[in-house]
Design a protein around this motif. Structure first.
Motif, PDB file in Angstrom:
ATOM      1  N   PHE A  39       0.841  -1.192   0.000  1.00 37.01           N
ATOM      2  CA  PHE A  39       0.000   0.000   0.000  1.00 37.01           C
ATOM      3  C   PHE A  39       0.883   1.252   0.000  1.00 37.01           C
ATOM      4  O   PHE A  39       2.094   1.184   0.279  1.00 37.01           O
ATOM      5  CB  PHE A  39      -0.906   0.020   1.244  1.00 37.01           C
ATOM      6  CG  PHE A  39      -1.778  -1.172   1.388  1.00 37.01           C
ATOM      7  CD1 PHE A  39      -3.016  -1.217   0.765  1.00 37.01           C
ATOM      8  CD2 PHE A  39      -1.368  -2.266   2.159  1.00 37.01           C
ATOM      9  CE1 PHE A  39      -3.834  -2.329   0.908  1.00 37.01           C
ATOM     10  CE2 PHE A  39      -2.169  -3.376   2.294  1.00 37.01           C
ATOM     11  CZ  PHE A  39      -3.404  -3.409   1.658  1.00 37.01           C
ATOM     12  N   LEU A  64      -4.946   4.674   2.521  1.00 41.51           N
ATOM     13  CA  LEU A  64      -4.011   3.694   1.986  1.00 41.51           C
ATOM     14  C   LEU A  64      -4.552   3.149   0.664  1.00 41.51           C
ATOM     15  O   LEU A  64      -5.695   2.706   0.584  1.00 41.51           O
ATOM     16  CB  LEU A  64      -3.805   2.557   2.985  1.00 41.51           C
ATOM     17  CG  LEU A  64      -3.216   2.952   4.341  1.00 41.51           C
ATOM     18  CD1 LEU A  64      -2.902   1.705   5.153  1.00 41.51           C
ATOM     19  CD2 LEU A  64      -1.979   3.811   4.177  1.00 41.51           C
ATOM     20  N   TYR A  94       3.675   1.036   2.661  1.00 39.82           N
ATOM     21  CA  TYR A  94       3.265   0.153   3.743  1.00 39.82           C
ATOM     22  C   TYR A  94       3.328  -1.298   3.278  1.00 39.82           C
ATOM     23  O   TYR A  94       3.169  -1.603   2.091  1.00 39.82           O
ATOM     24  CB  TYR A  94       1.835   0.459   4.195  1.00 39.82           C
ATOM     25  CG  TYR A  94       1.626   1.906   4.594  1.00 39.82           C
ATOM     26  CD1 TYR A  94       1.810   2.312   5.908  1.00 39.82           C
ATOM     27  CD2 TYR A  94       1.235   2.851   3.652  1.00 39.82           C
ATOM     28  CE1 TYR A  94       1.621   3.639   6.295  1.00 39.82           C
ATOM     29  CE2 TYR A  94       1.048   4.178   4.016  1.00 39.82           C
ATOM     30  CZ  TYR A  94       1.241   4.576   5.334  1.00 39.82           C
ATOM     31  OH  TYR A  94       1.057   5.874   5.698  1.00 39.82           O
ATOM     32  N   LYS A  98       0.049  -3.308   6.871  1.00 40.45           N
ATOM     33  CA  LYS A  98      -0.083  -1.847   6.837  1.00 40.45           C
ATOM     34  C   LYS A  98       0.917  -1.142   7.747  1.00 40.45           C
ATOM     35  O   LYS A  98       0.689  -0.038   8.236  1.00 40.45           O
ATOM     36  CB  LYS A  98      -1.510  -1.434   7.195  1.00 40.45           C
ATOM     37  CG  LYS A  98      -2.540  -1.979   6.220  1.00 40.45           C
ATOM     38  CD  LYS A  98      -3.939  -1.474   6.492  1.00 40.45           C
ATOM     39  CE  LYS A  98      -4.903  -2.063   5.459  1.00 40.45           C
ATOM     40  NZ  LYS A  98      -6.301  -1.604   5.695  1.00 40.45           N
ATOM     41  N   SER A 100       4.408   0.775   8.248  1.00 46.95           N
ATOM     42  CA  SER A 100       5.208   1.696   7.443  1.00 46.95           C
ATOM     43  C   SER A 100       6.556   1.076   7.112  1.00 46.95           C
ATOM     44  O   SER A 100       7.261   0.572   8.006  1.00 46.95           O
ATOM     45  CB  SER A 100       5.410   3.009   8.207  1.00 46.95           C
ATOM     46  OG  SER A 100       6.282   3.839   7.484  1.00 46.95           O
TER      47      SER A 100
END
Length: 674
Positions: A39, A64, A94, A98, A100
C-alpha cells in the motif's frame, strides 16, 4: 501542450525536483517502493496537484491505496515558486500488515519558462501560443515569419547584412524577427541547472540569433541607453555555435532575441526553421547535463515575391546611352505624363548596356513586422552586372542572386521572367499570380533553357507557382516578346495581350480591300527599306514563317488558358509580325519584323508602346490605330515611343529597355492556402 517527464522517487530518499509549469511529472510508484510494499499514501503542499493512473476506486488524503505494478503518479503545479524548494510531496509505503516501510520525499521548485514568437502573425510576440512550434498556411494558420536580412545598412563598402556576423547597426534589428524568453520563478535556479538555446546542424546554415544583453522594455533610462549600442546584441547561435547557455532572469523577466534569416527557400531548403530552448539538469560533476524540459518555436523564411503589371508603379528605371536620345526623350515624357518617377542609369554605370529589364527583376519580401523591396539579379552578367548591387542594394532594399554552374544563355535574361496578376484556376486561388518563364519545347532534344538554379529558386518560393512556356523559337527567346498583361476594369481584372501574326494579315487584307495596298511600312525612317501592304501580303515565304510563329504562340496560348484559368474573352491579339533569321548556331529563329507592340511598359492605365511605323492610312499609322482600338475599351491610353534604331534594331523594345518597381500586394503571402 503538456510536456510529460518521468522522474524517480526512491523510498527513504529526498529528491530535489525542478518543475516547469505546463509540464507533468510521472512517477512509477512500484519502481521506487521498498520490497514487500502493498500500500501507499500521498501528502502534498497546496501548490502541488496529483492524480493516479489508472485511478483507484476510491482515494482520499492519507488513505491507503493498494500498490499495483502499473500505477503511475502524475504531478503538476499551477504557478511558479517564490523560493527554491517551497513545495513538497511525499509518498509513504506500507507492507502487508499496513506497517510503514519507508517514505519518498520530493522537494519541488516550479518555474515558468516560455520561448515565444509572433506565432499568430499580428506583429506582437504573444505569450506561449499553443501553435508556436509548427507552421500552417492560410488565414487561420499559425507560425512565425523570418526575413532574409539581404539589405545593407551600410552604403560605403557595403555588403549584405546577412554576411556580417554581428548586428551592423541597431536599425538592422527591424529586419529580424523578435523572439522572447519569458521566465518566472525564484531569484536563482537550483545549483547546476541552466537554460540553453540550440538549433540543428541543418538549420544552422539558414539562421543566426542575437540577444539583447539587458532586459528590454525597462523604464530605467540607463537600461534604454544600454540597449542602444550594437555591442549590446551579442551573437548567440550561428553555423559554428549550435548550442549556447542563456541567462535565467531572477523573479519575472523577459530576455529578447533577434532572429536573422540568412538564405531564401531553395531546392535544398524548405524555408522552415526550428529554435529550441532546453532546461538542463545536472547529474554529477564530469557527467553531461540532461534536458528535462524543451520548448521550441518554428519560423518560415519569407519568400521572394514578384509584382505584376497590374500593381501600382513606384519607380521606372531606364539606361542612358550615346545613341538612345529619342527613346529617352519619349520615356521621360511618358513617365512624367503618367505621374511616376523616372530613374536614369547613366552610361558611366551601364557601360553601354541598355537592357535594364534583362539584368534584374524587382520583387519584395514581407512579414507582419517589416518588409522591403528585393532585387533579383539575373545571371546574364552583362555590362549592367554591377548595377543591382552597387546602385540598388542599401538600407531596406535587398539583393539576391543565383550563380549557375553551367554557361548561361539568352533565356537567363529576365525579359524571360514575368508574373501574372492574381488568378483562380479550377477553384484553386493564386492571390499573388503565377510566375512565367520561357524554356525549350518539351520534345526538343537540344535547346536553350533558363538555368536550373534560377528555376529551382523560383519554384522553392511556393507562393507564385511557375508556368513554363515555349520561347526558344525566338532568337532572343524571351516571353516578353509575345505576351504582356494589362489592367482591366472587368472580368478577372486584367487582359492577356498576345502577339498575333494572324491579326496582322487580317488587318492588312482589310487595308488592301479598302484600296490602301500601296501604303508603306517604315515610312519616315531614313535608312529603312519601305515595303507596301501589297508587297508584304504577296511575300509567300514571310507568310509561311509567320504561320510557324503563330503555331508557337498558339501553343503558349493554350498553356496560359489552362494554367491561368483564362478563356478567349480574357485575351487580346495584337497585330505583331515576325521574320525568321539564322542565329550564331545556324538555327532558324524568329525576330520582330517591325517594333513589337506587345513588348510594352505598363504604368497604371498608361501603356508605353513601341512605335511600329506601320502603313499610314488617312494620316495615321494603321497599326497604332488598331492597337488603340483594342485597348481603349478598357480605359487604357497608348503612348507610342520611338525605339526603332536604339532598341528594335538591336533585337529589343521598350519593355526590354526599362524596368518598374511596384507596390507590394495588399494580400499577405502567409494567408495563402496550400
Amino acid at each position: 501542450m503538456i510536456h510529460p517527464r518521468t522522474i524517480r522517487a526512491d523510498y527513504n530518499t529526498t529528491t530535489n525536483v525542478l518543475y516547469v509549469v505546463g509540464s507533468e511529472l510521472q512517477v512509477n510508484l512500484n519502481r521506487g517502493a521498498p520490497p514487500s510494499s502493498k500500500f501507499f499514501s500521498l501528502k502534498c503542499t497546496p501548490n502541488v496537484q496529483y492524480r493516479i493512473k489508472p485511478q483507484p476506486p476510491s482515494m482520499s488524503p492519507l488513505s491507503l491505496i493498494p500498490l499495483d505494478g502499473n500505477l503511475v503518479l502524475l504531478i503538476s503545479m499551477s504557478r511558479a515558486s517564490q523560493h527554491v524548494r517551497d513545495s513538497k510531496l511525499s509518498v509513504m509505503y506500507y507492507g502487508e500488515n499496513k506497517k510503514s516501510l519507508g517514505r519518498a520525499i520530493l522537494h519541488l521548485t516550479s518555474v515558468e519558462i516560455s520561448l515565444d514568437v509572433d506565432a499568430d502573425r499580428d506583429g506582437t510576440v504573444e505569450r506561449n501560443n499553443p501553435n508556436k512550434a509548427s507552421w500552417k498556411w492560410g488565414p487561420d494558420g499559425h507560425g512565425a515569419i523570418l526575413l532574409v536580412n539581404c539589405d545593407s545598412e551600410r552604403t560605403y563598402r557595403k555588403k549584405l547584412d546577412s554576411e556580417h556576423d554581428s548586428v551592423v547597426t541597431v536599425s538592422d534589428l527591424k529586419d529580424m524577427s523578435k523572439m522572447v524568453l519569458r521566465t518566472k520563478g525564484p531569484d536563482i535556479l537550483q545549483e547546476g541547472y541552466k537554460l540553453a538555446m540550440h538549433i540543428s546542424q541543418g538549420d544552422a546554415e539558414s539562421v543566426r540569433i542575437f540577444r539583447a544583453k539587458s532586459t528590454e522594455g525597462a523604464s530605467n533610462f540607463l537600461n534604454r541607453l544600454y540597449n542602444s549600442f550594437v555591442k549590446d546584441y551579442p551573437l548567440v547561435l550561428n553555423s559554428e555555435v549550435l548550442f549556447q547557455e542563456v541567462p535565467y532572469l531572477a523573479g519575472e523577466g523577459e530576455l529578447h532575441f533577434y532572429v536573422e534569416g540568412l538564405r531564401f527557400p531553395d531546392k535544398d531548403f524548405d524555408g522552415l526553421i526550428t529554435v529550441n530552448l532546453s532546461l538542463l539538469e545536472p547529474i554529477r560533476p564530469n557527467v553531461p547535463e540532461t534536458p528535462i524540459f524543451t520548448d521550441k518555436v518554428a519560423f518560415r523564411v519569407a519568400p521572394w515575391i514578384m509584382t505584376p503589371n497590374t500593381l501600382q508603379p513606384l519607380e521606372v528605371f531606364v539606361c542612358s546611352t550615346s545613341d538612345n536620345y529619342l527613346f529617352l526623350k519619349g520615356m521621360r515624357n511618358f513617365v512624367a505624363k503618367s505621374g511616376y518617377k523616372l530613374k536614369i542609369c547613366h552610361e558611366y554605370v551601364n557601360r553601354g548596356d541598355r537592357w535594364m529589364q534583362d539584368e534584374l527583376e524587382f520583387g519584395y519580401i514581407d512579414s507582419p513586422h517589416h518588409g522591403f523591396p528585393v532585387v533579383l539579379d539575373s545571371p546574364r552578367d552583362g555590362e549592367l552586372d554591377n548595377f543591382p548591387y552597387n546602385e540598388l542594394l542599401g538600407p531596406d532594399f535587398g539583393y539576391v542572386t543565383r550563380v549557375p554552374k553551367q554557361e548561361v544563355s539568352s533565356l537567363d535574361s529576365f525579359g524571360n521572367l514575368e508574373v501574372s496578376p492574381p488568378v483562380t484556376v479550377n477553384g484553386r486561388k493564386y492571390p499573388l499570380g503565377r510566375i512565367i518563364i520561357g524554356v525549350a519545347f518539351p520534345t526538343a532534344t537540344e535547346g536553350r533553357n533558363m538555368t536550373k538554379v534560377v528555376q529551382d529558386f523560383l519554384w522553392a518560393q511556393k507562393v507564385q507557382e511557375p508556368i513554363a512556356l515555349f520561347s526558344d523559337w525566338l532568337l532572343v527567346g524571351h516571353v516578353d516578346e509575345f505576351m504582356s498583361f494589362v489592367p482591366a476594369p472587368d472580368r478577372k481584372g486584367f487582359r492577356l495581350l498576345l502577339a498575333s501574326p494572324d491579326a496582322v494579315y487580317k488587318l492588312f487584307r482589310g487595308l488592301q480591300n479598302s484600296g490602301h495596298g500601296q501604303a508603306k511600312l517604315f515610312d519616315g525612317l531614313k535608312d529603312e527599306k519601305k515595303i507596301t501592304v501589297d508587297e508584304l501580303l504577296e511575300d509567300g515565304s514571310l507568310r509561311v514563317e509567320n504561320t510557324y510563329v503563330q503555331s508557337c504562340i498558339d501553343w503558349n496560348r493554350d498553356v496560359l488558358k489552362r494554367e491561368l484559368g483564362l478563356d478567349e474573352n480574357d485575351i487580346i491579339d495584337l497585330p505583331v509580325l515576325f521574320k525568321m533569321v539564322y542565329d550564331d548556331d545556324k538555327k532558324f529563329r524568329a525576330v520582330a519584323y517591325y517594333p513589337d507592340m506587345v513588348n510594352m511598359i505598363v504604368l497604371g492605365k498608361n501603356l508605353g508602346v513601341p512605335k511600329p511605323f506601320g502603313p499610314r492610312v488617312n494620316g495615321r499609322c494603321a497599326l497604332e490605330a488598331e492597337m488603340c482600338s483594342l485597348v481603349e475599351g478598357l480605359g487604357l491610353s497608348c503612348t507610342f515611343i520611338d525605339d526603332f534604331t536604339s532598341y528594335h534594331k538591336k533585337l529589343g523594345e521598350v519593355h526590354c529597355g526599362s524596368n518598374v518597381r511596384r507596390k507590394p500586394f495588399d494580400f499577405r503571402w502567409w494567408n495563402m492556402e496550400q
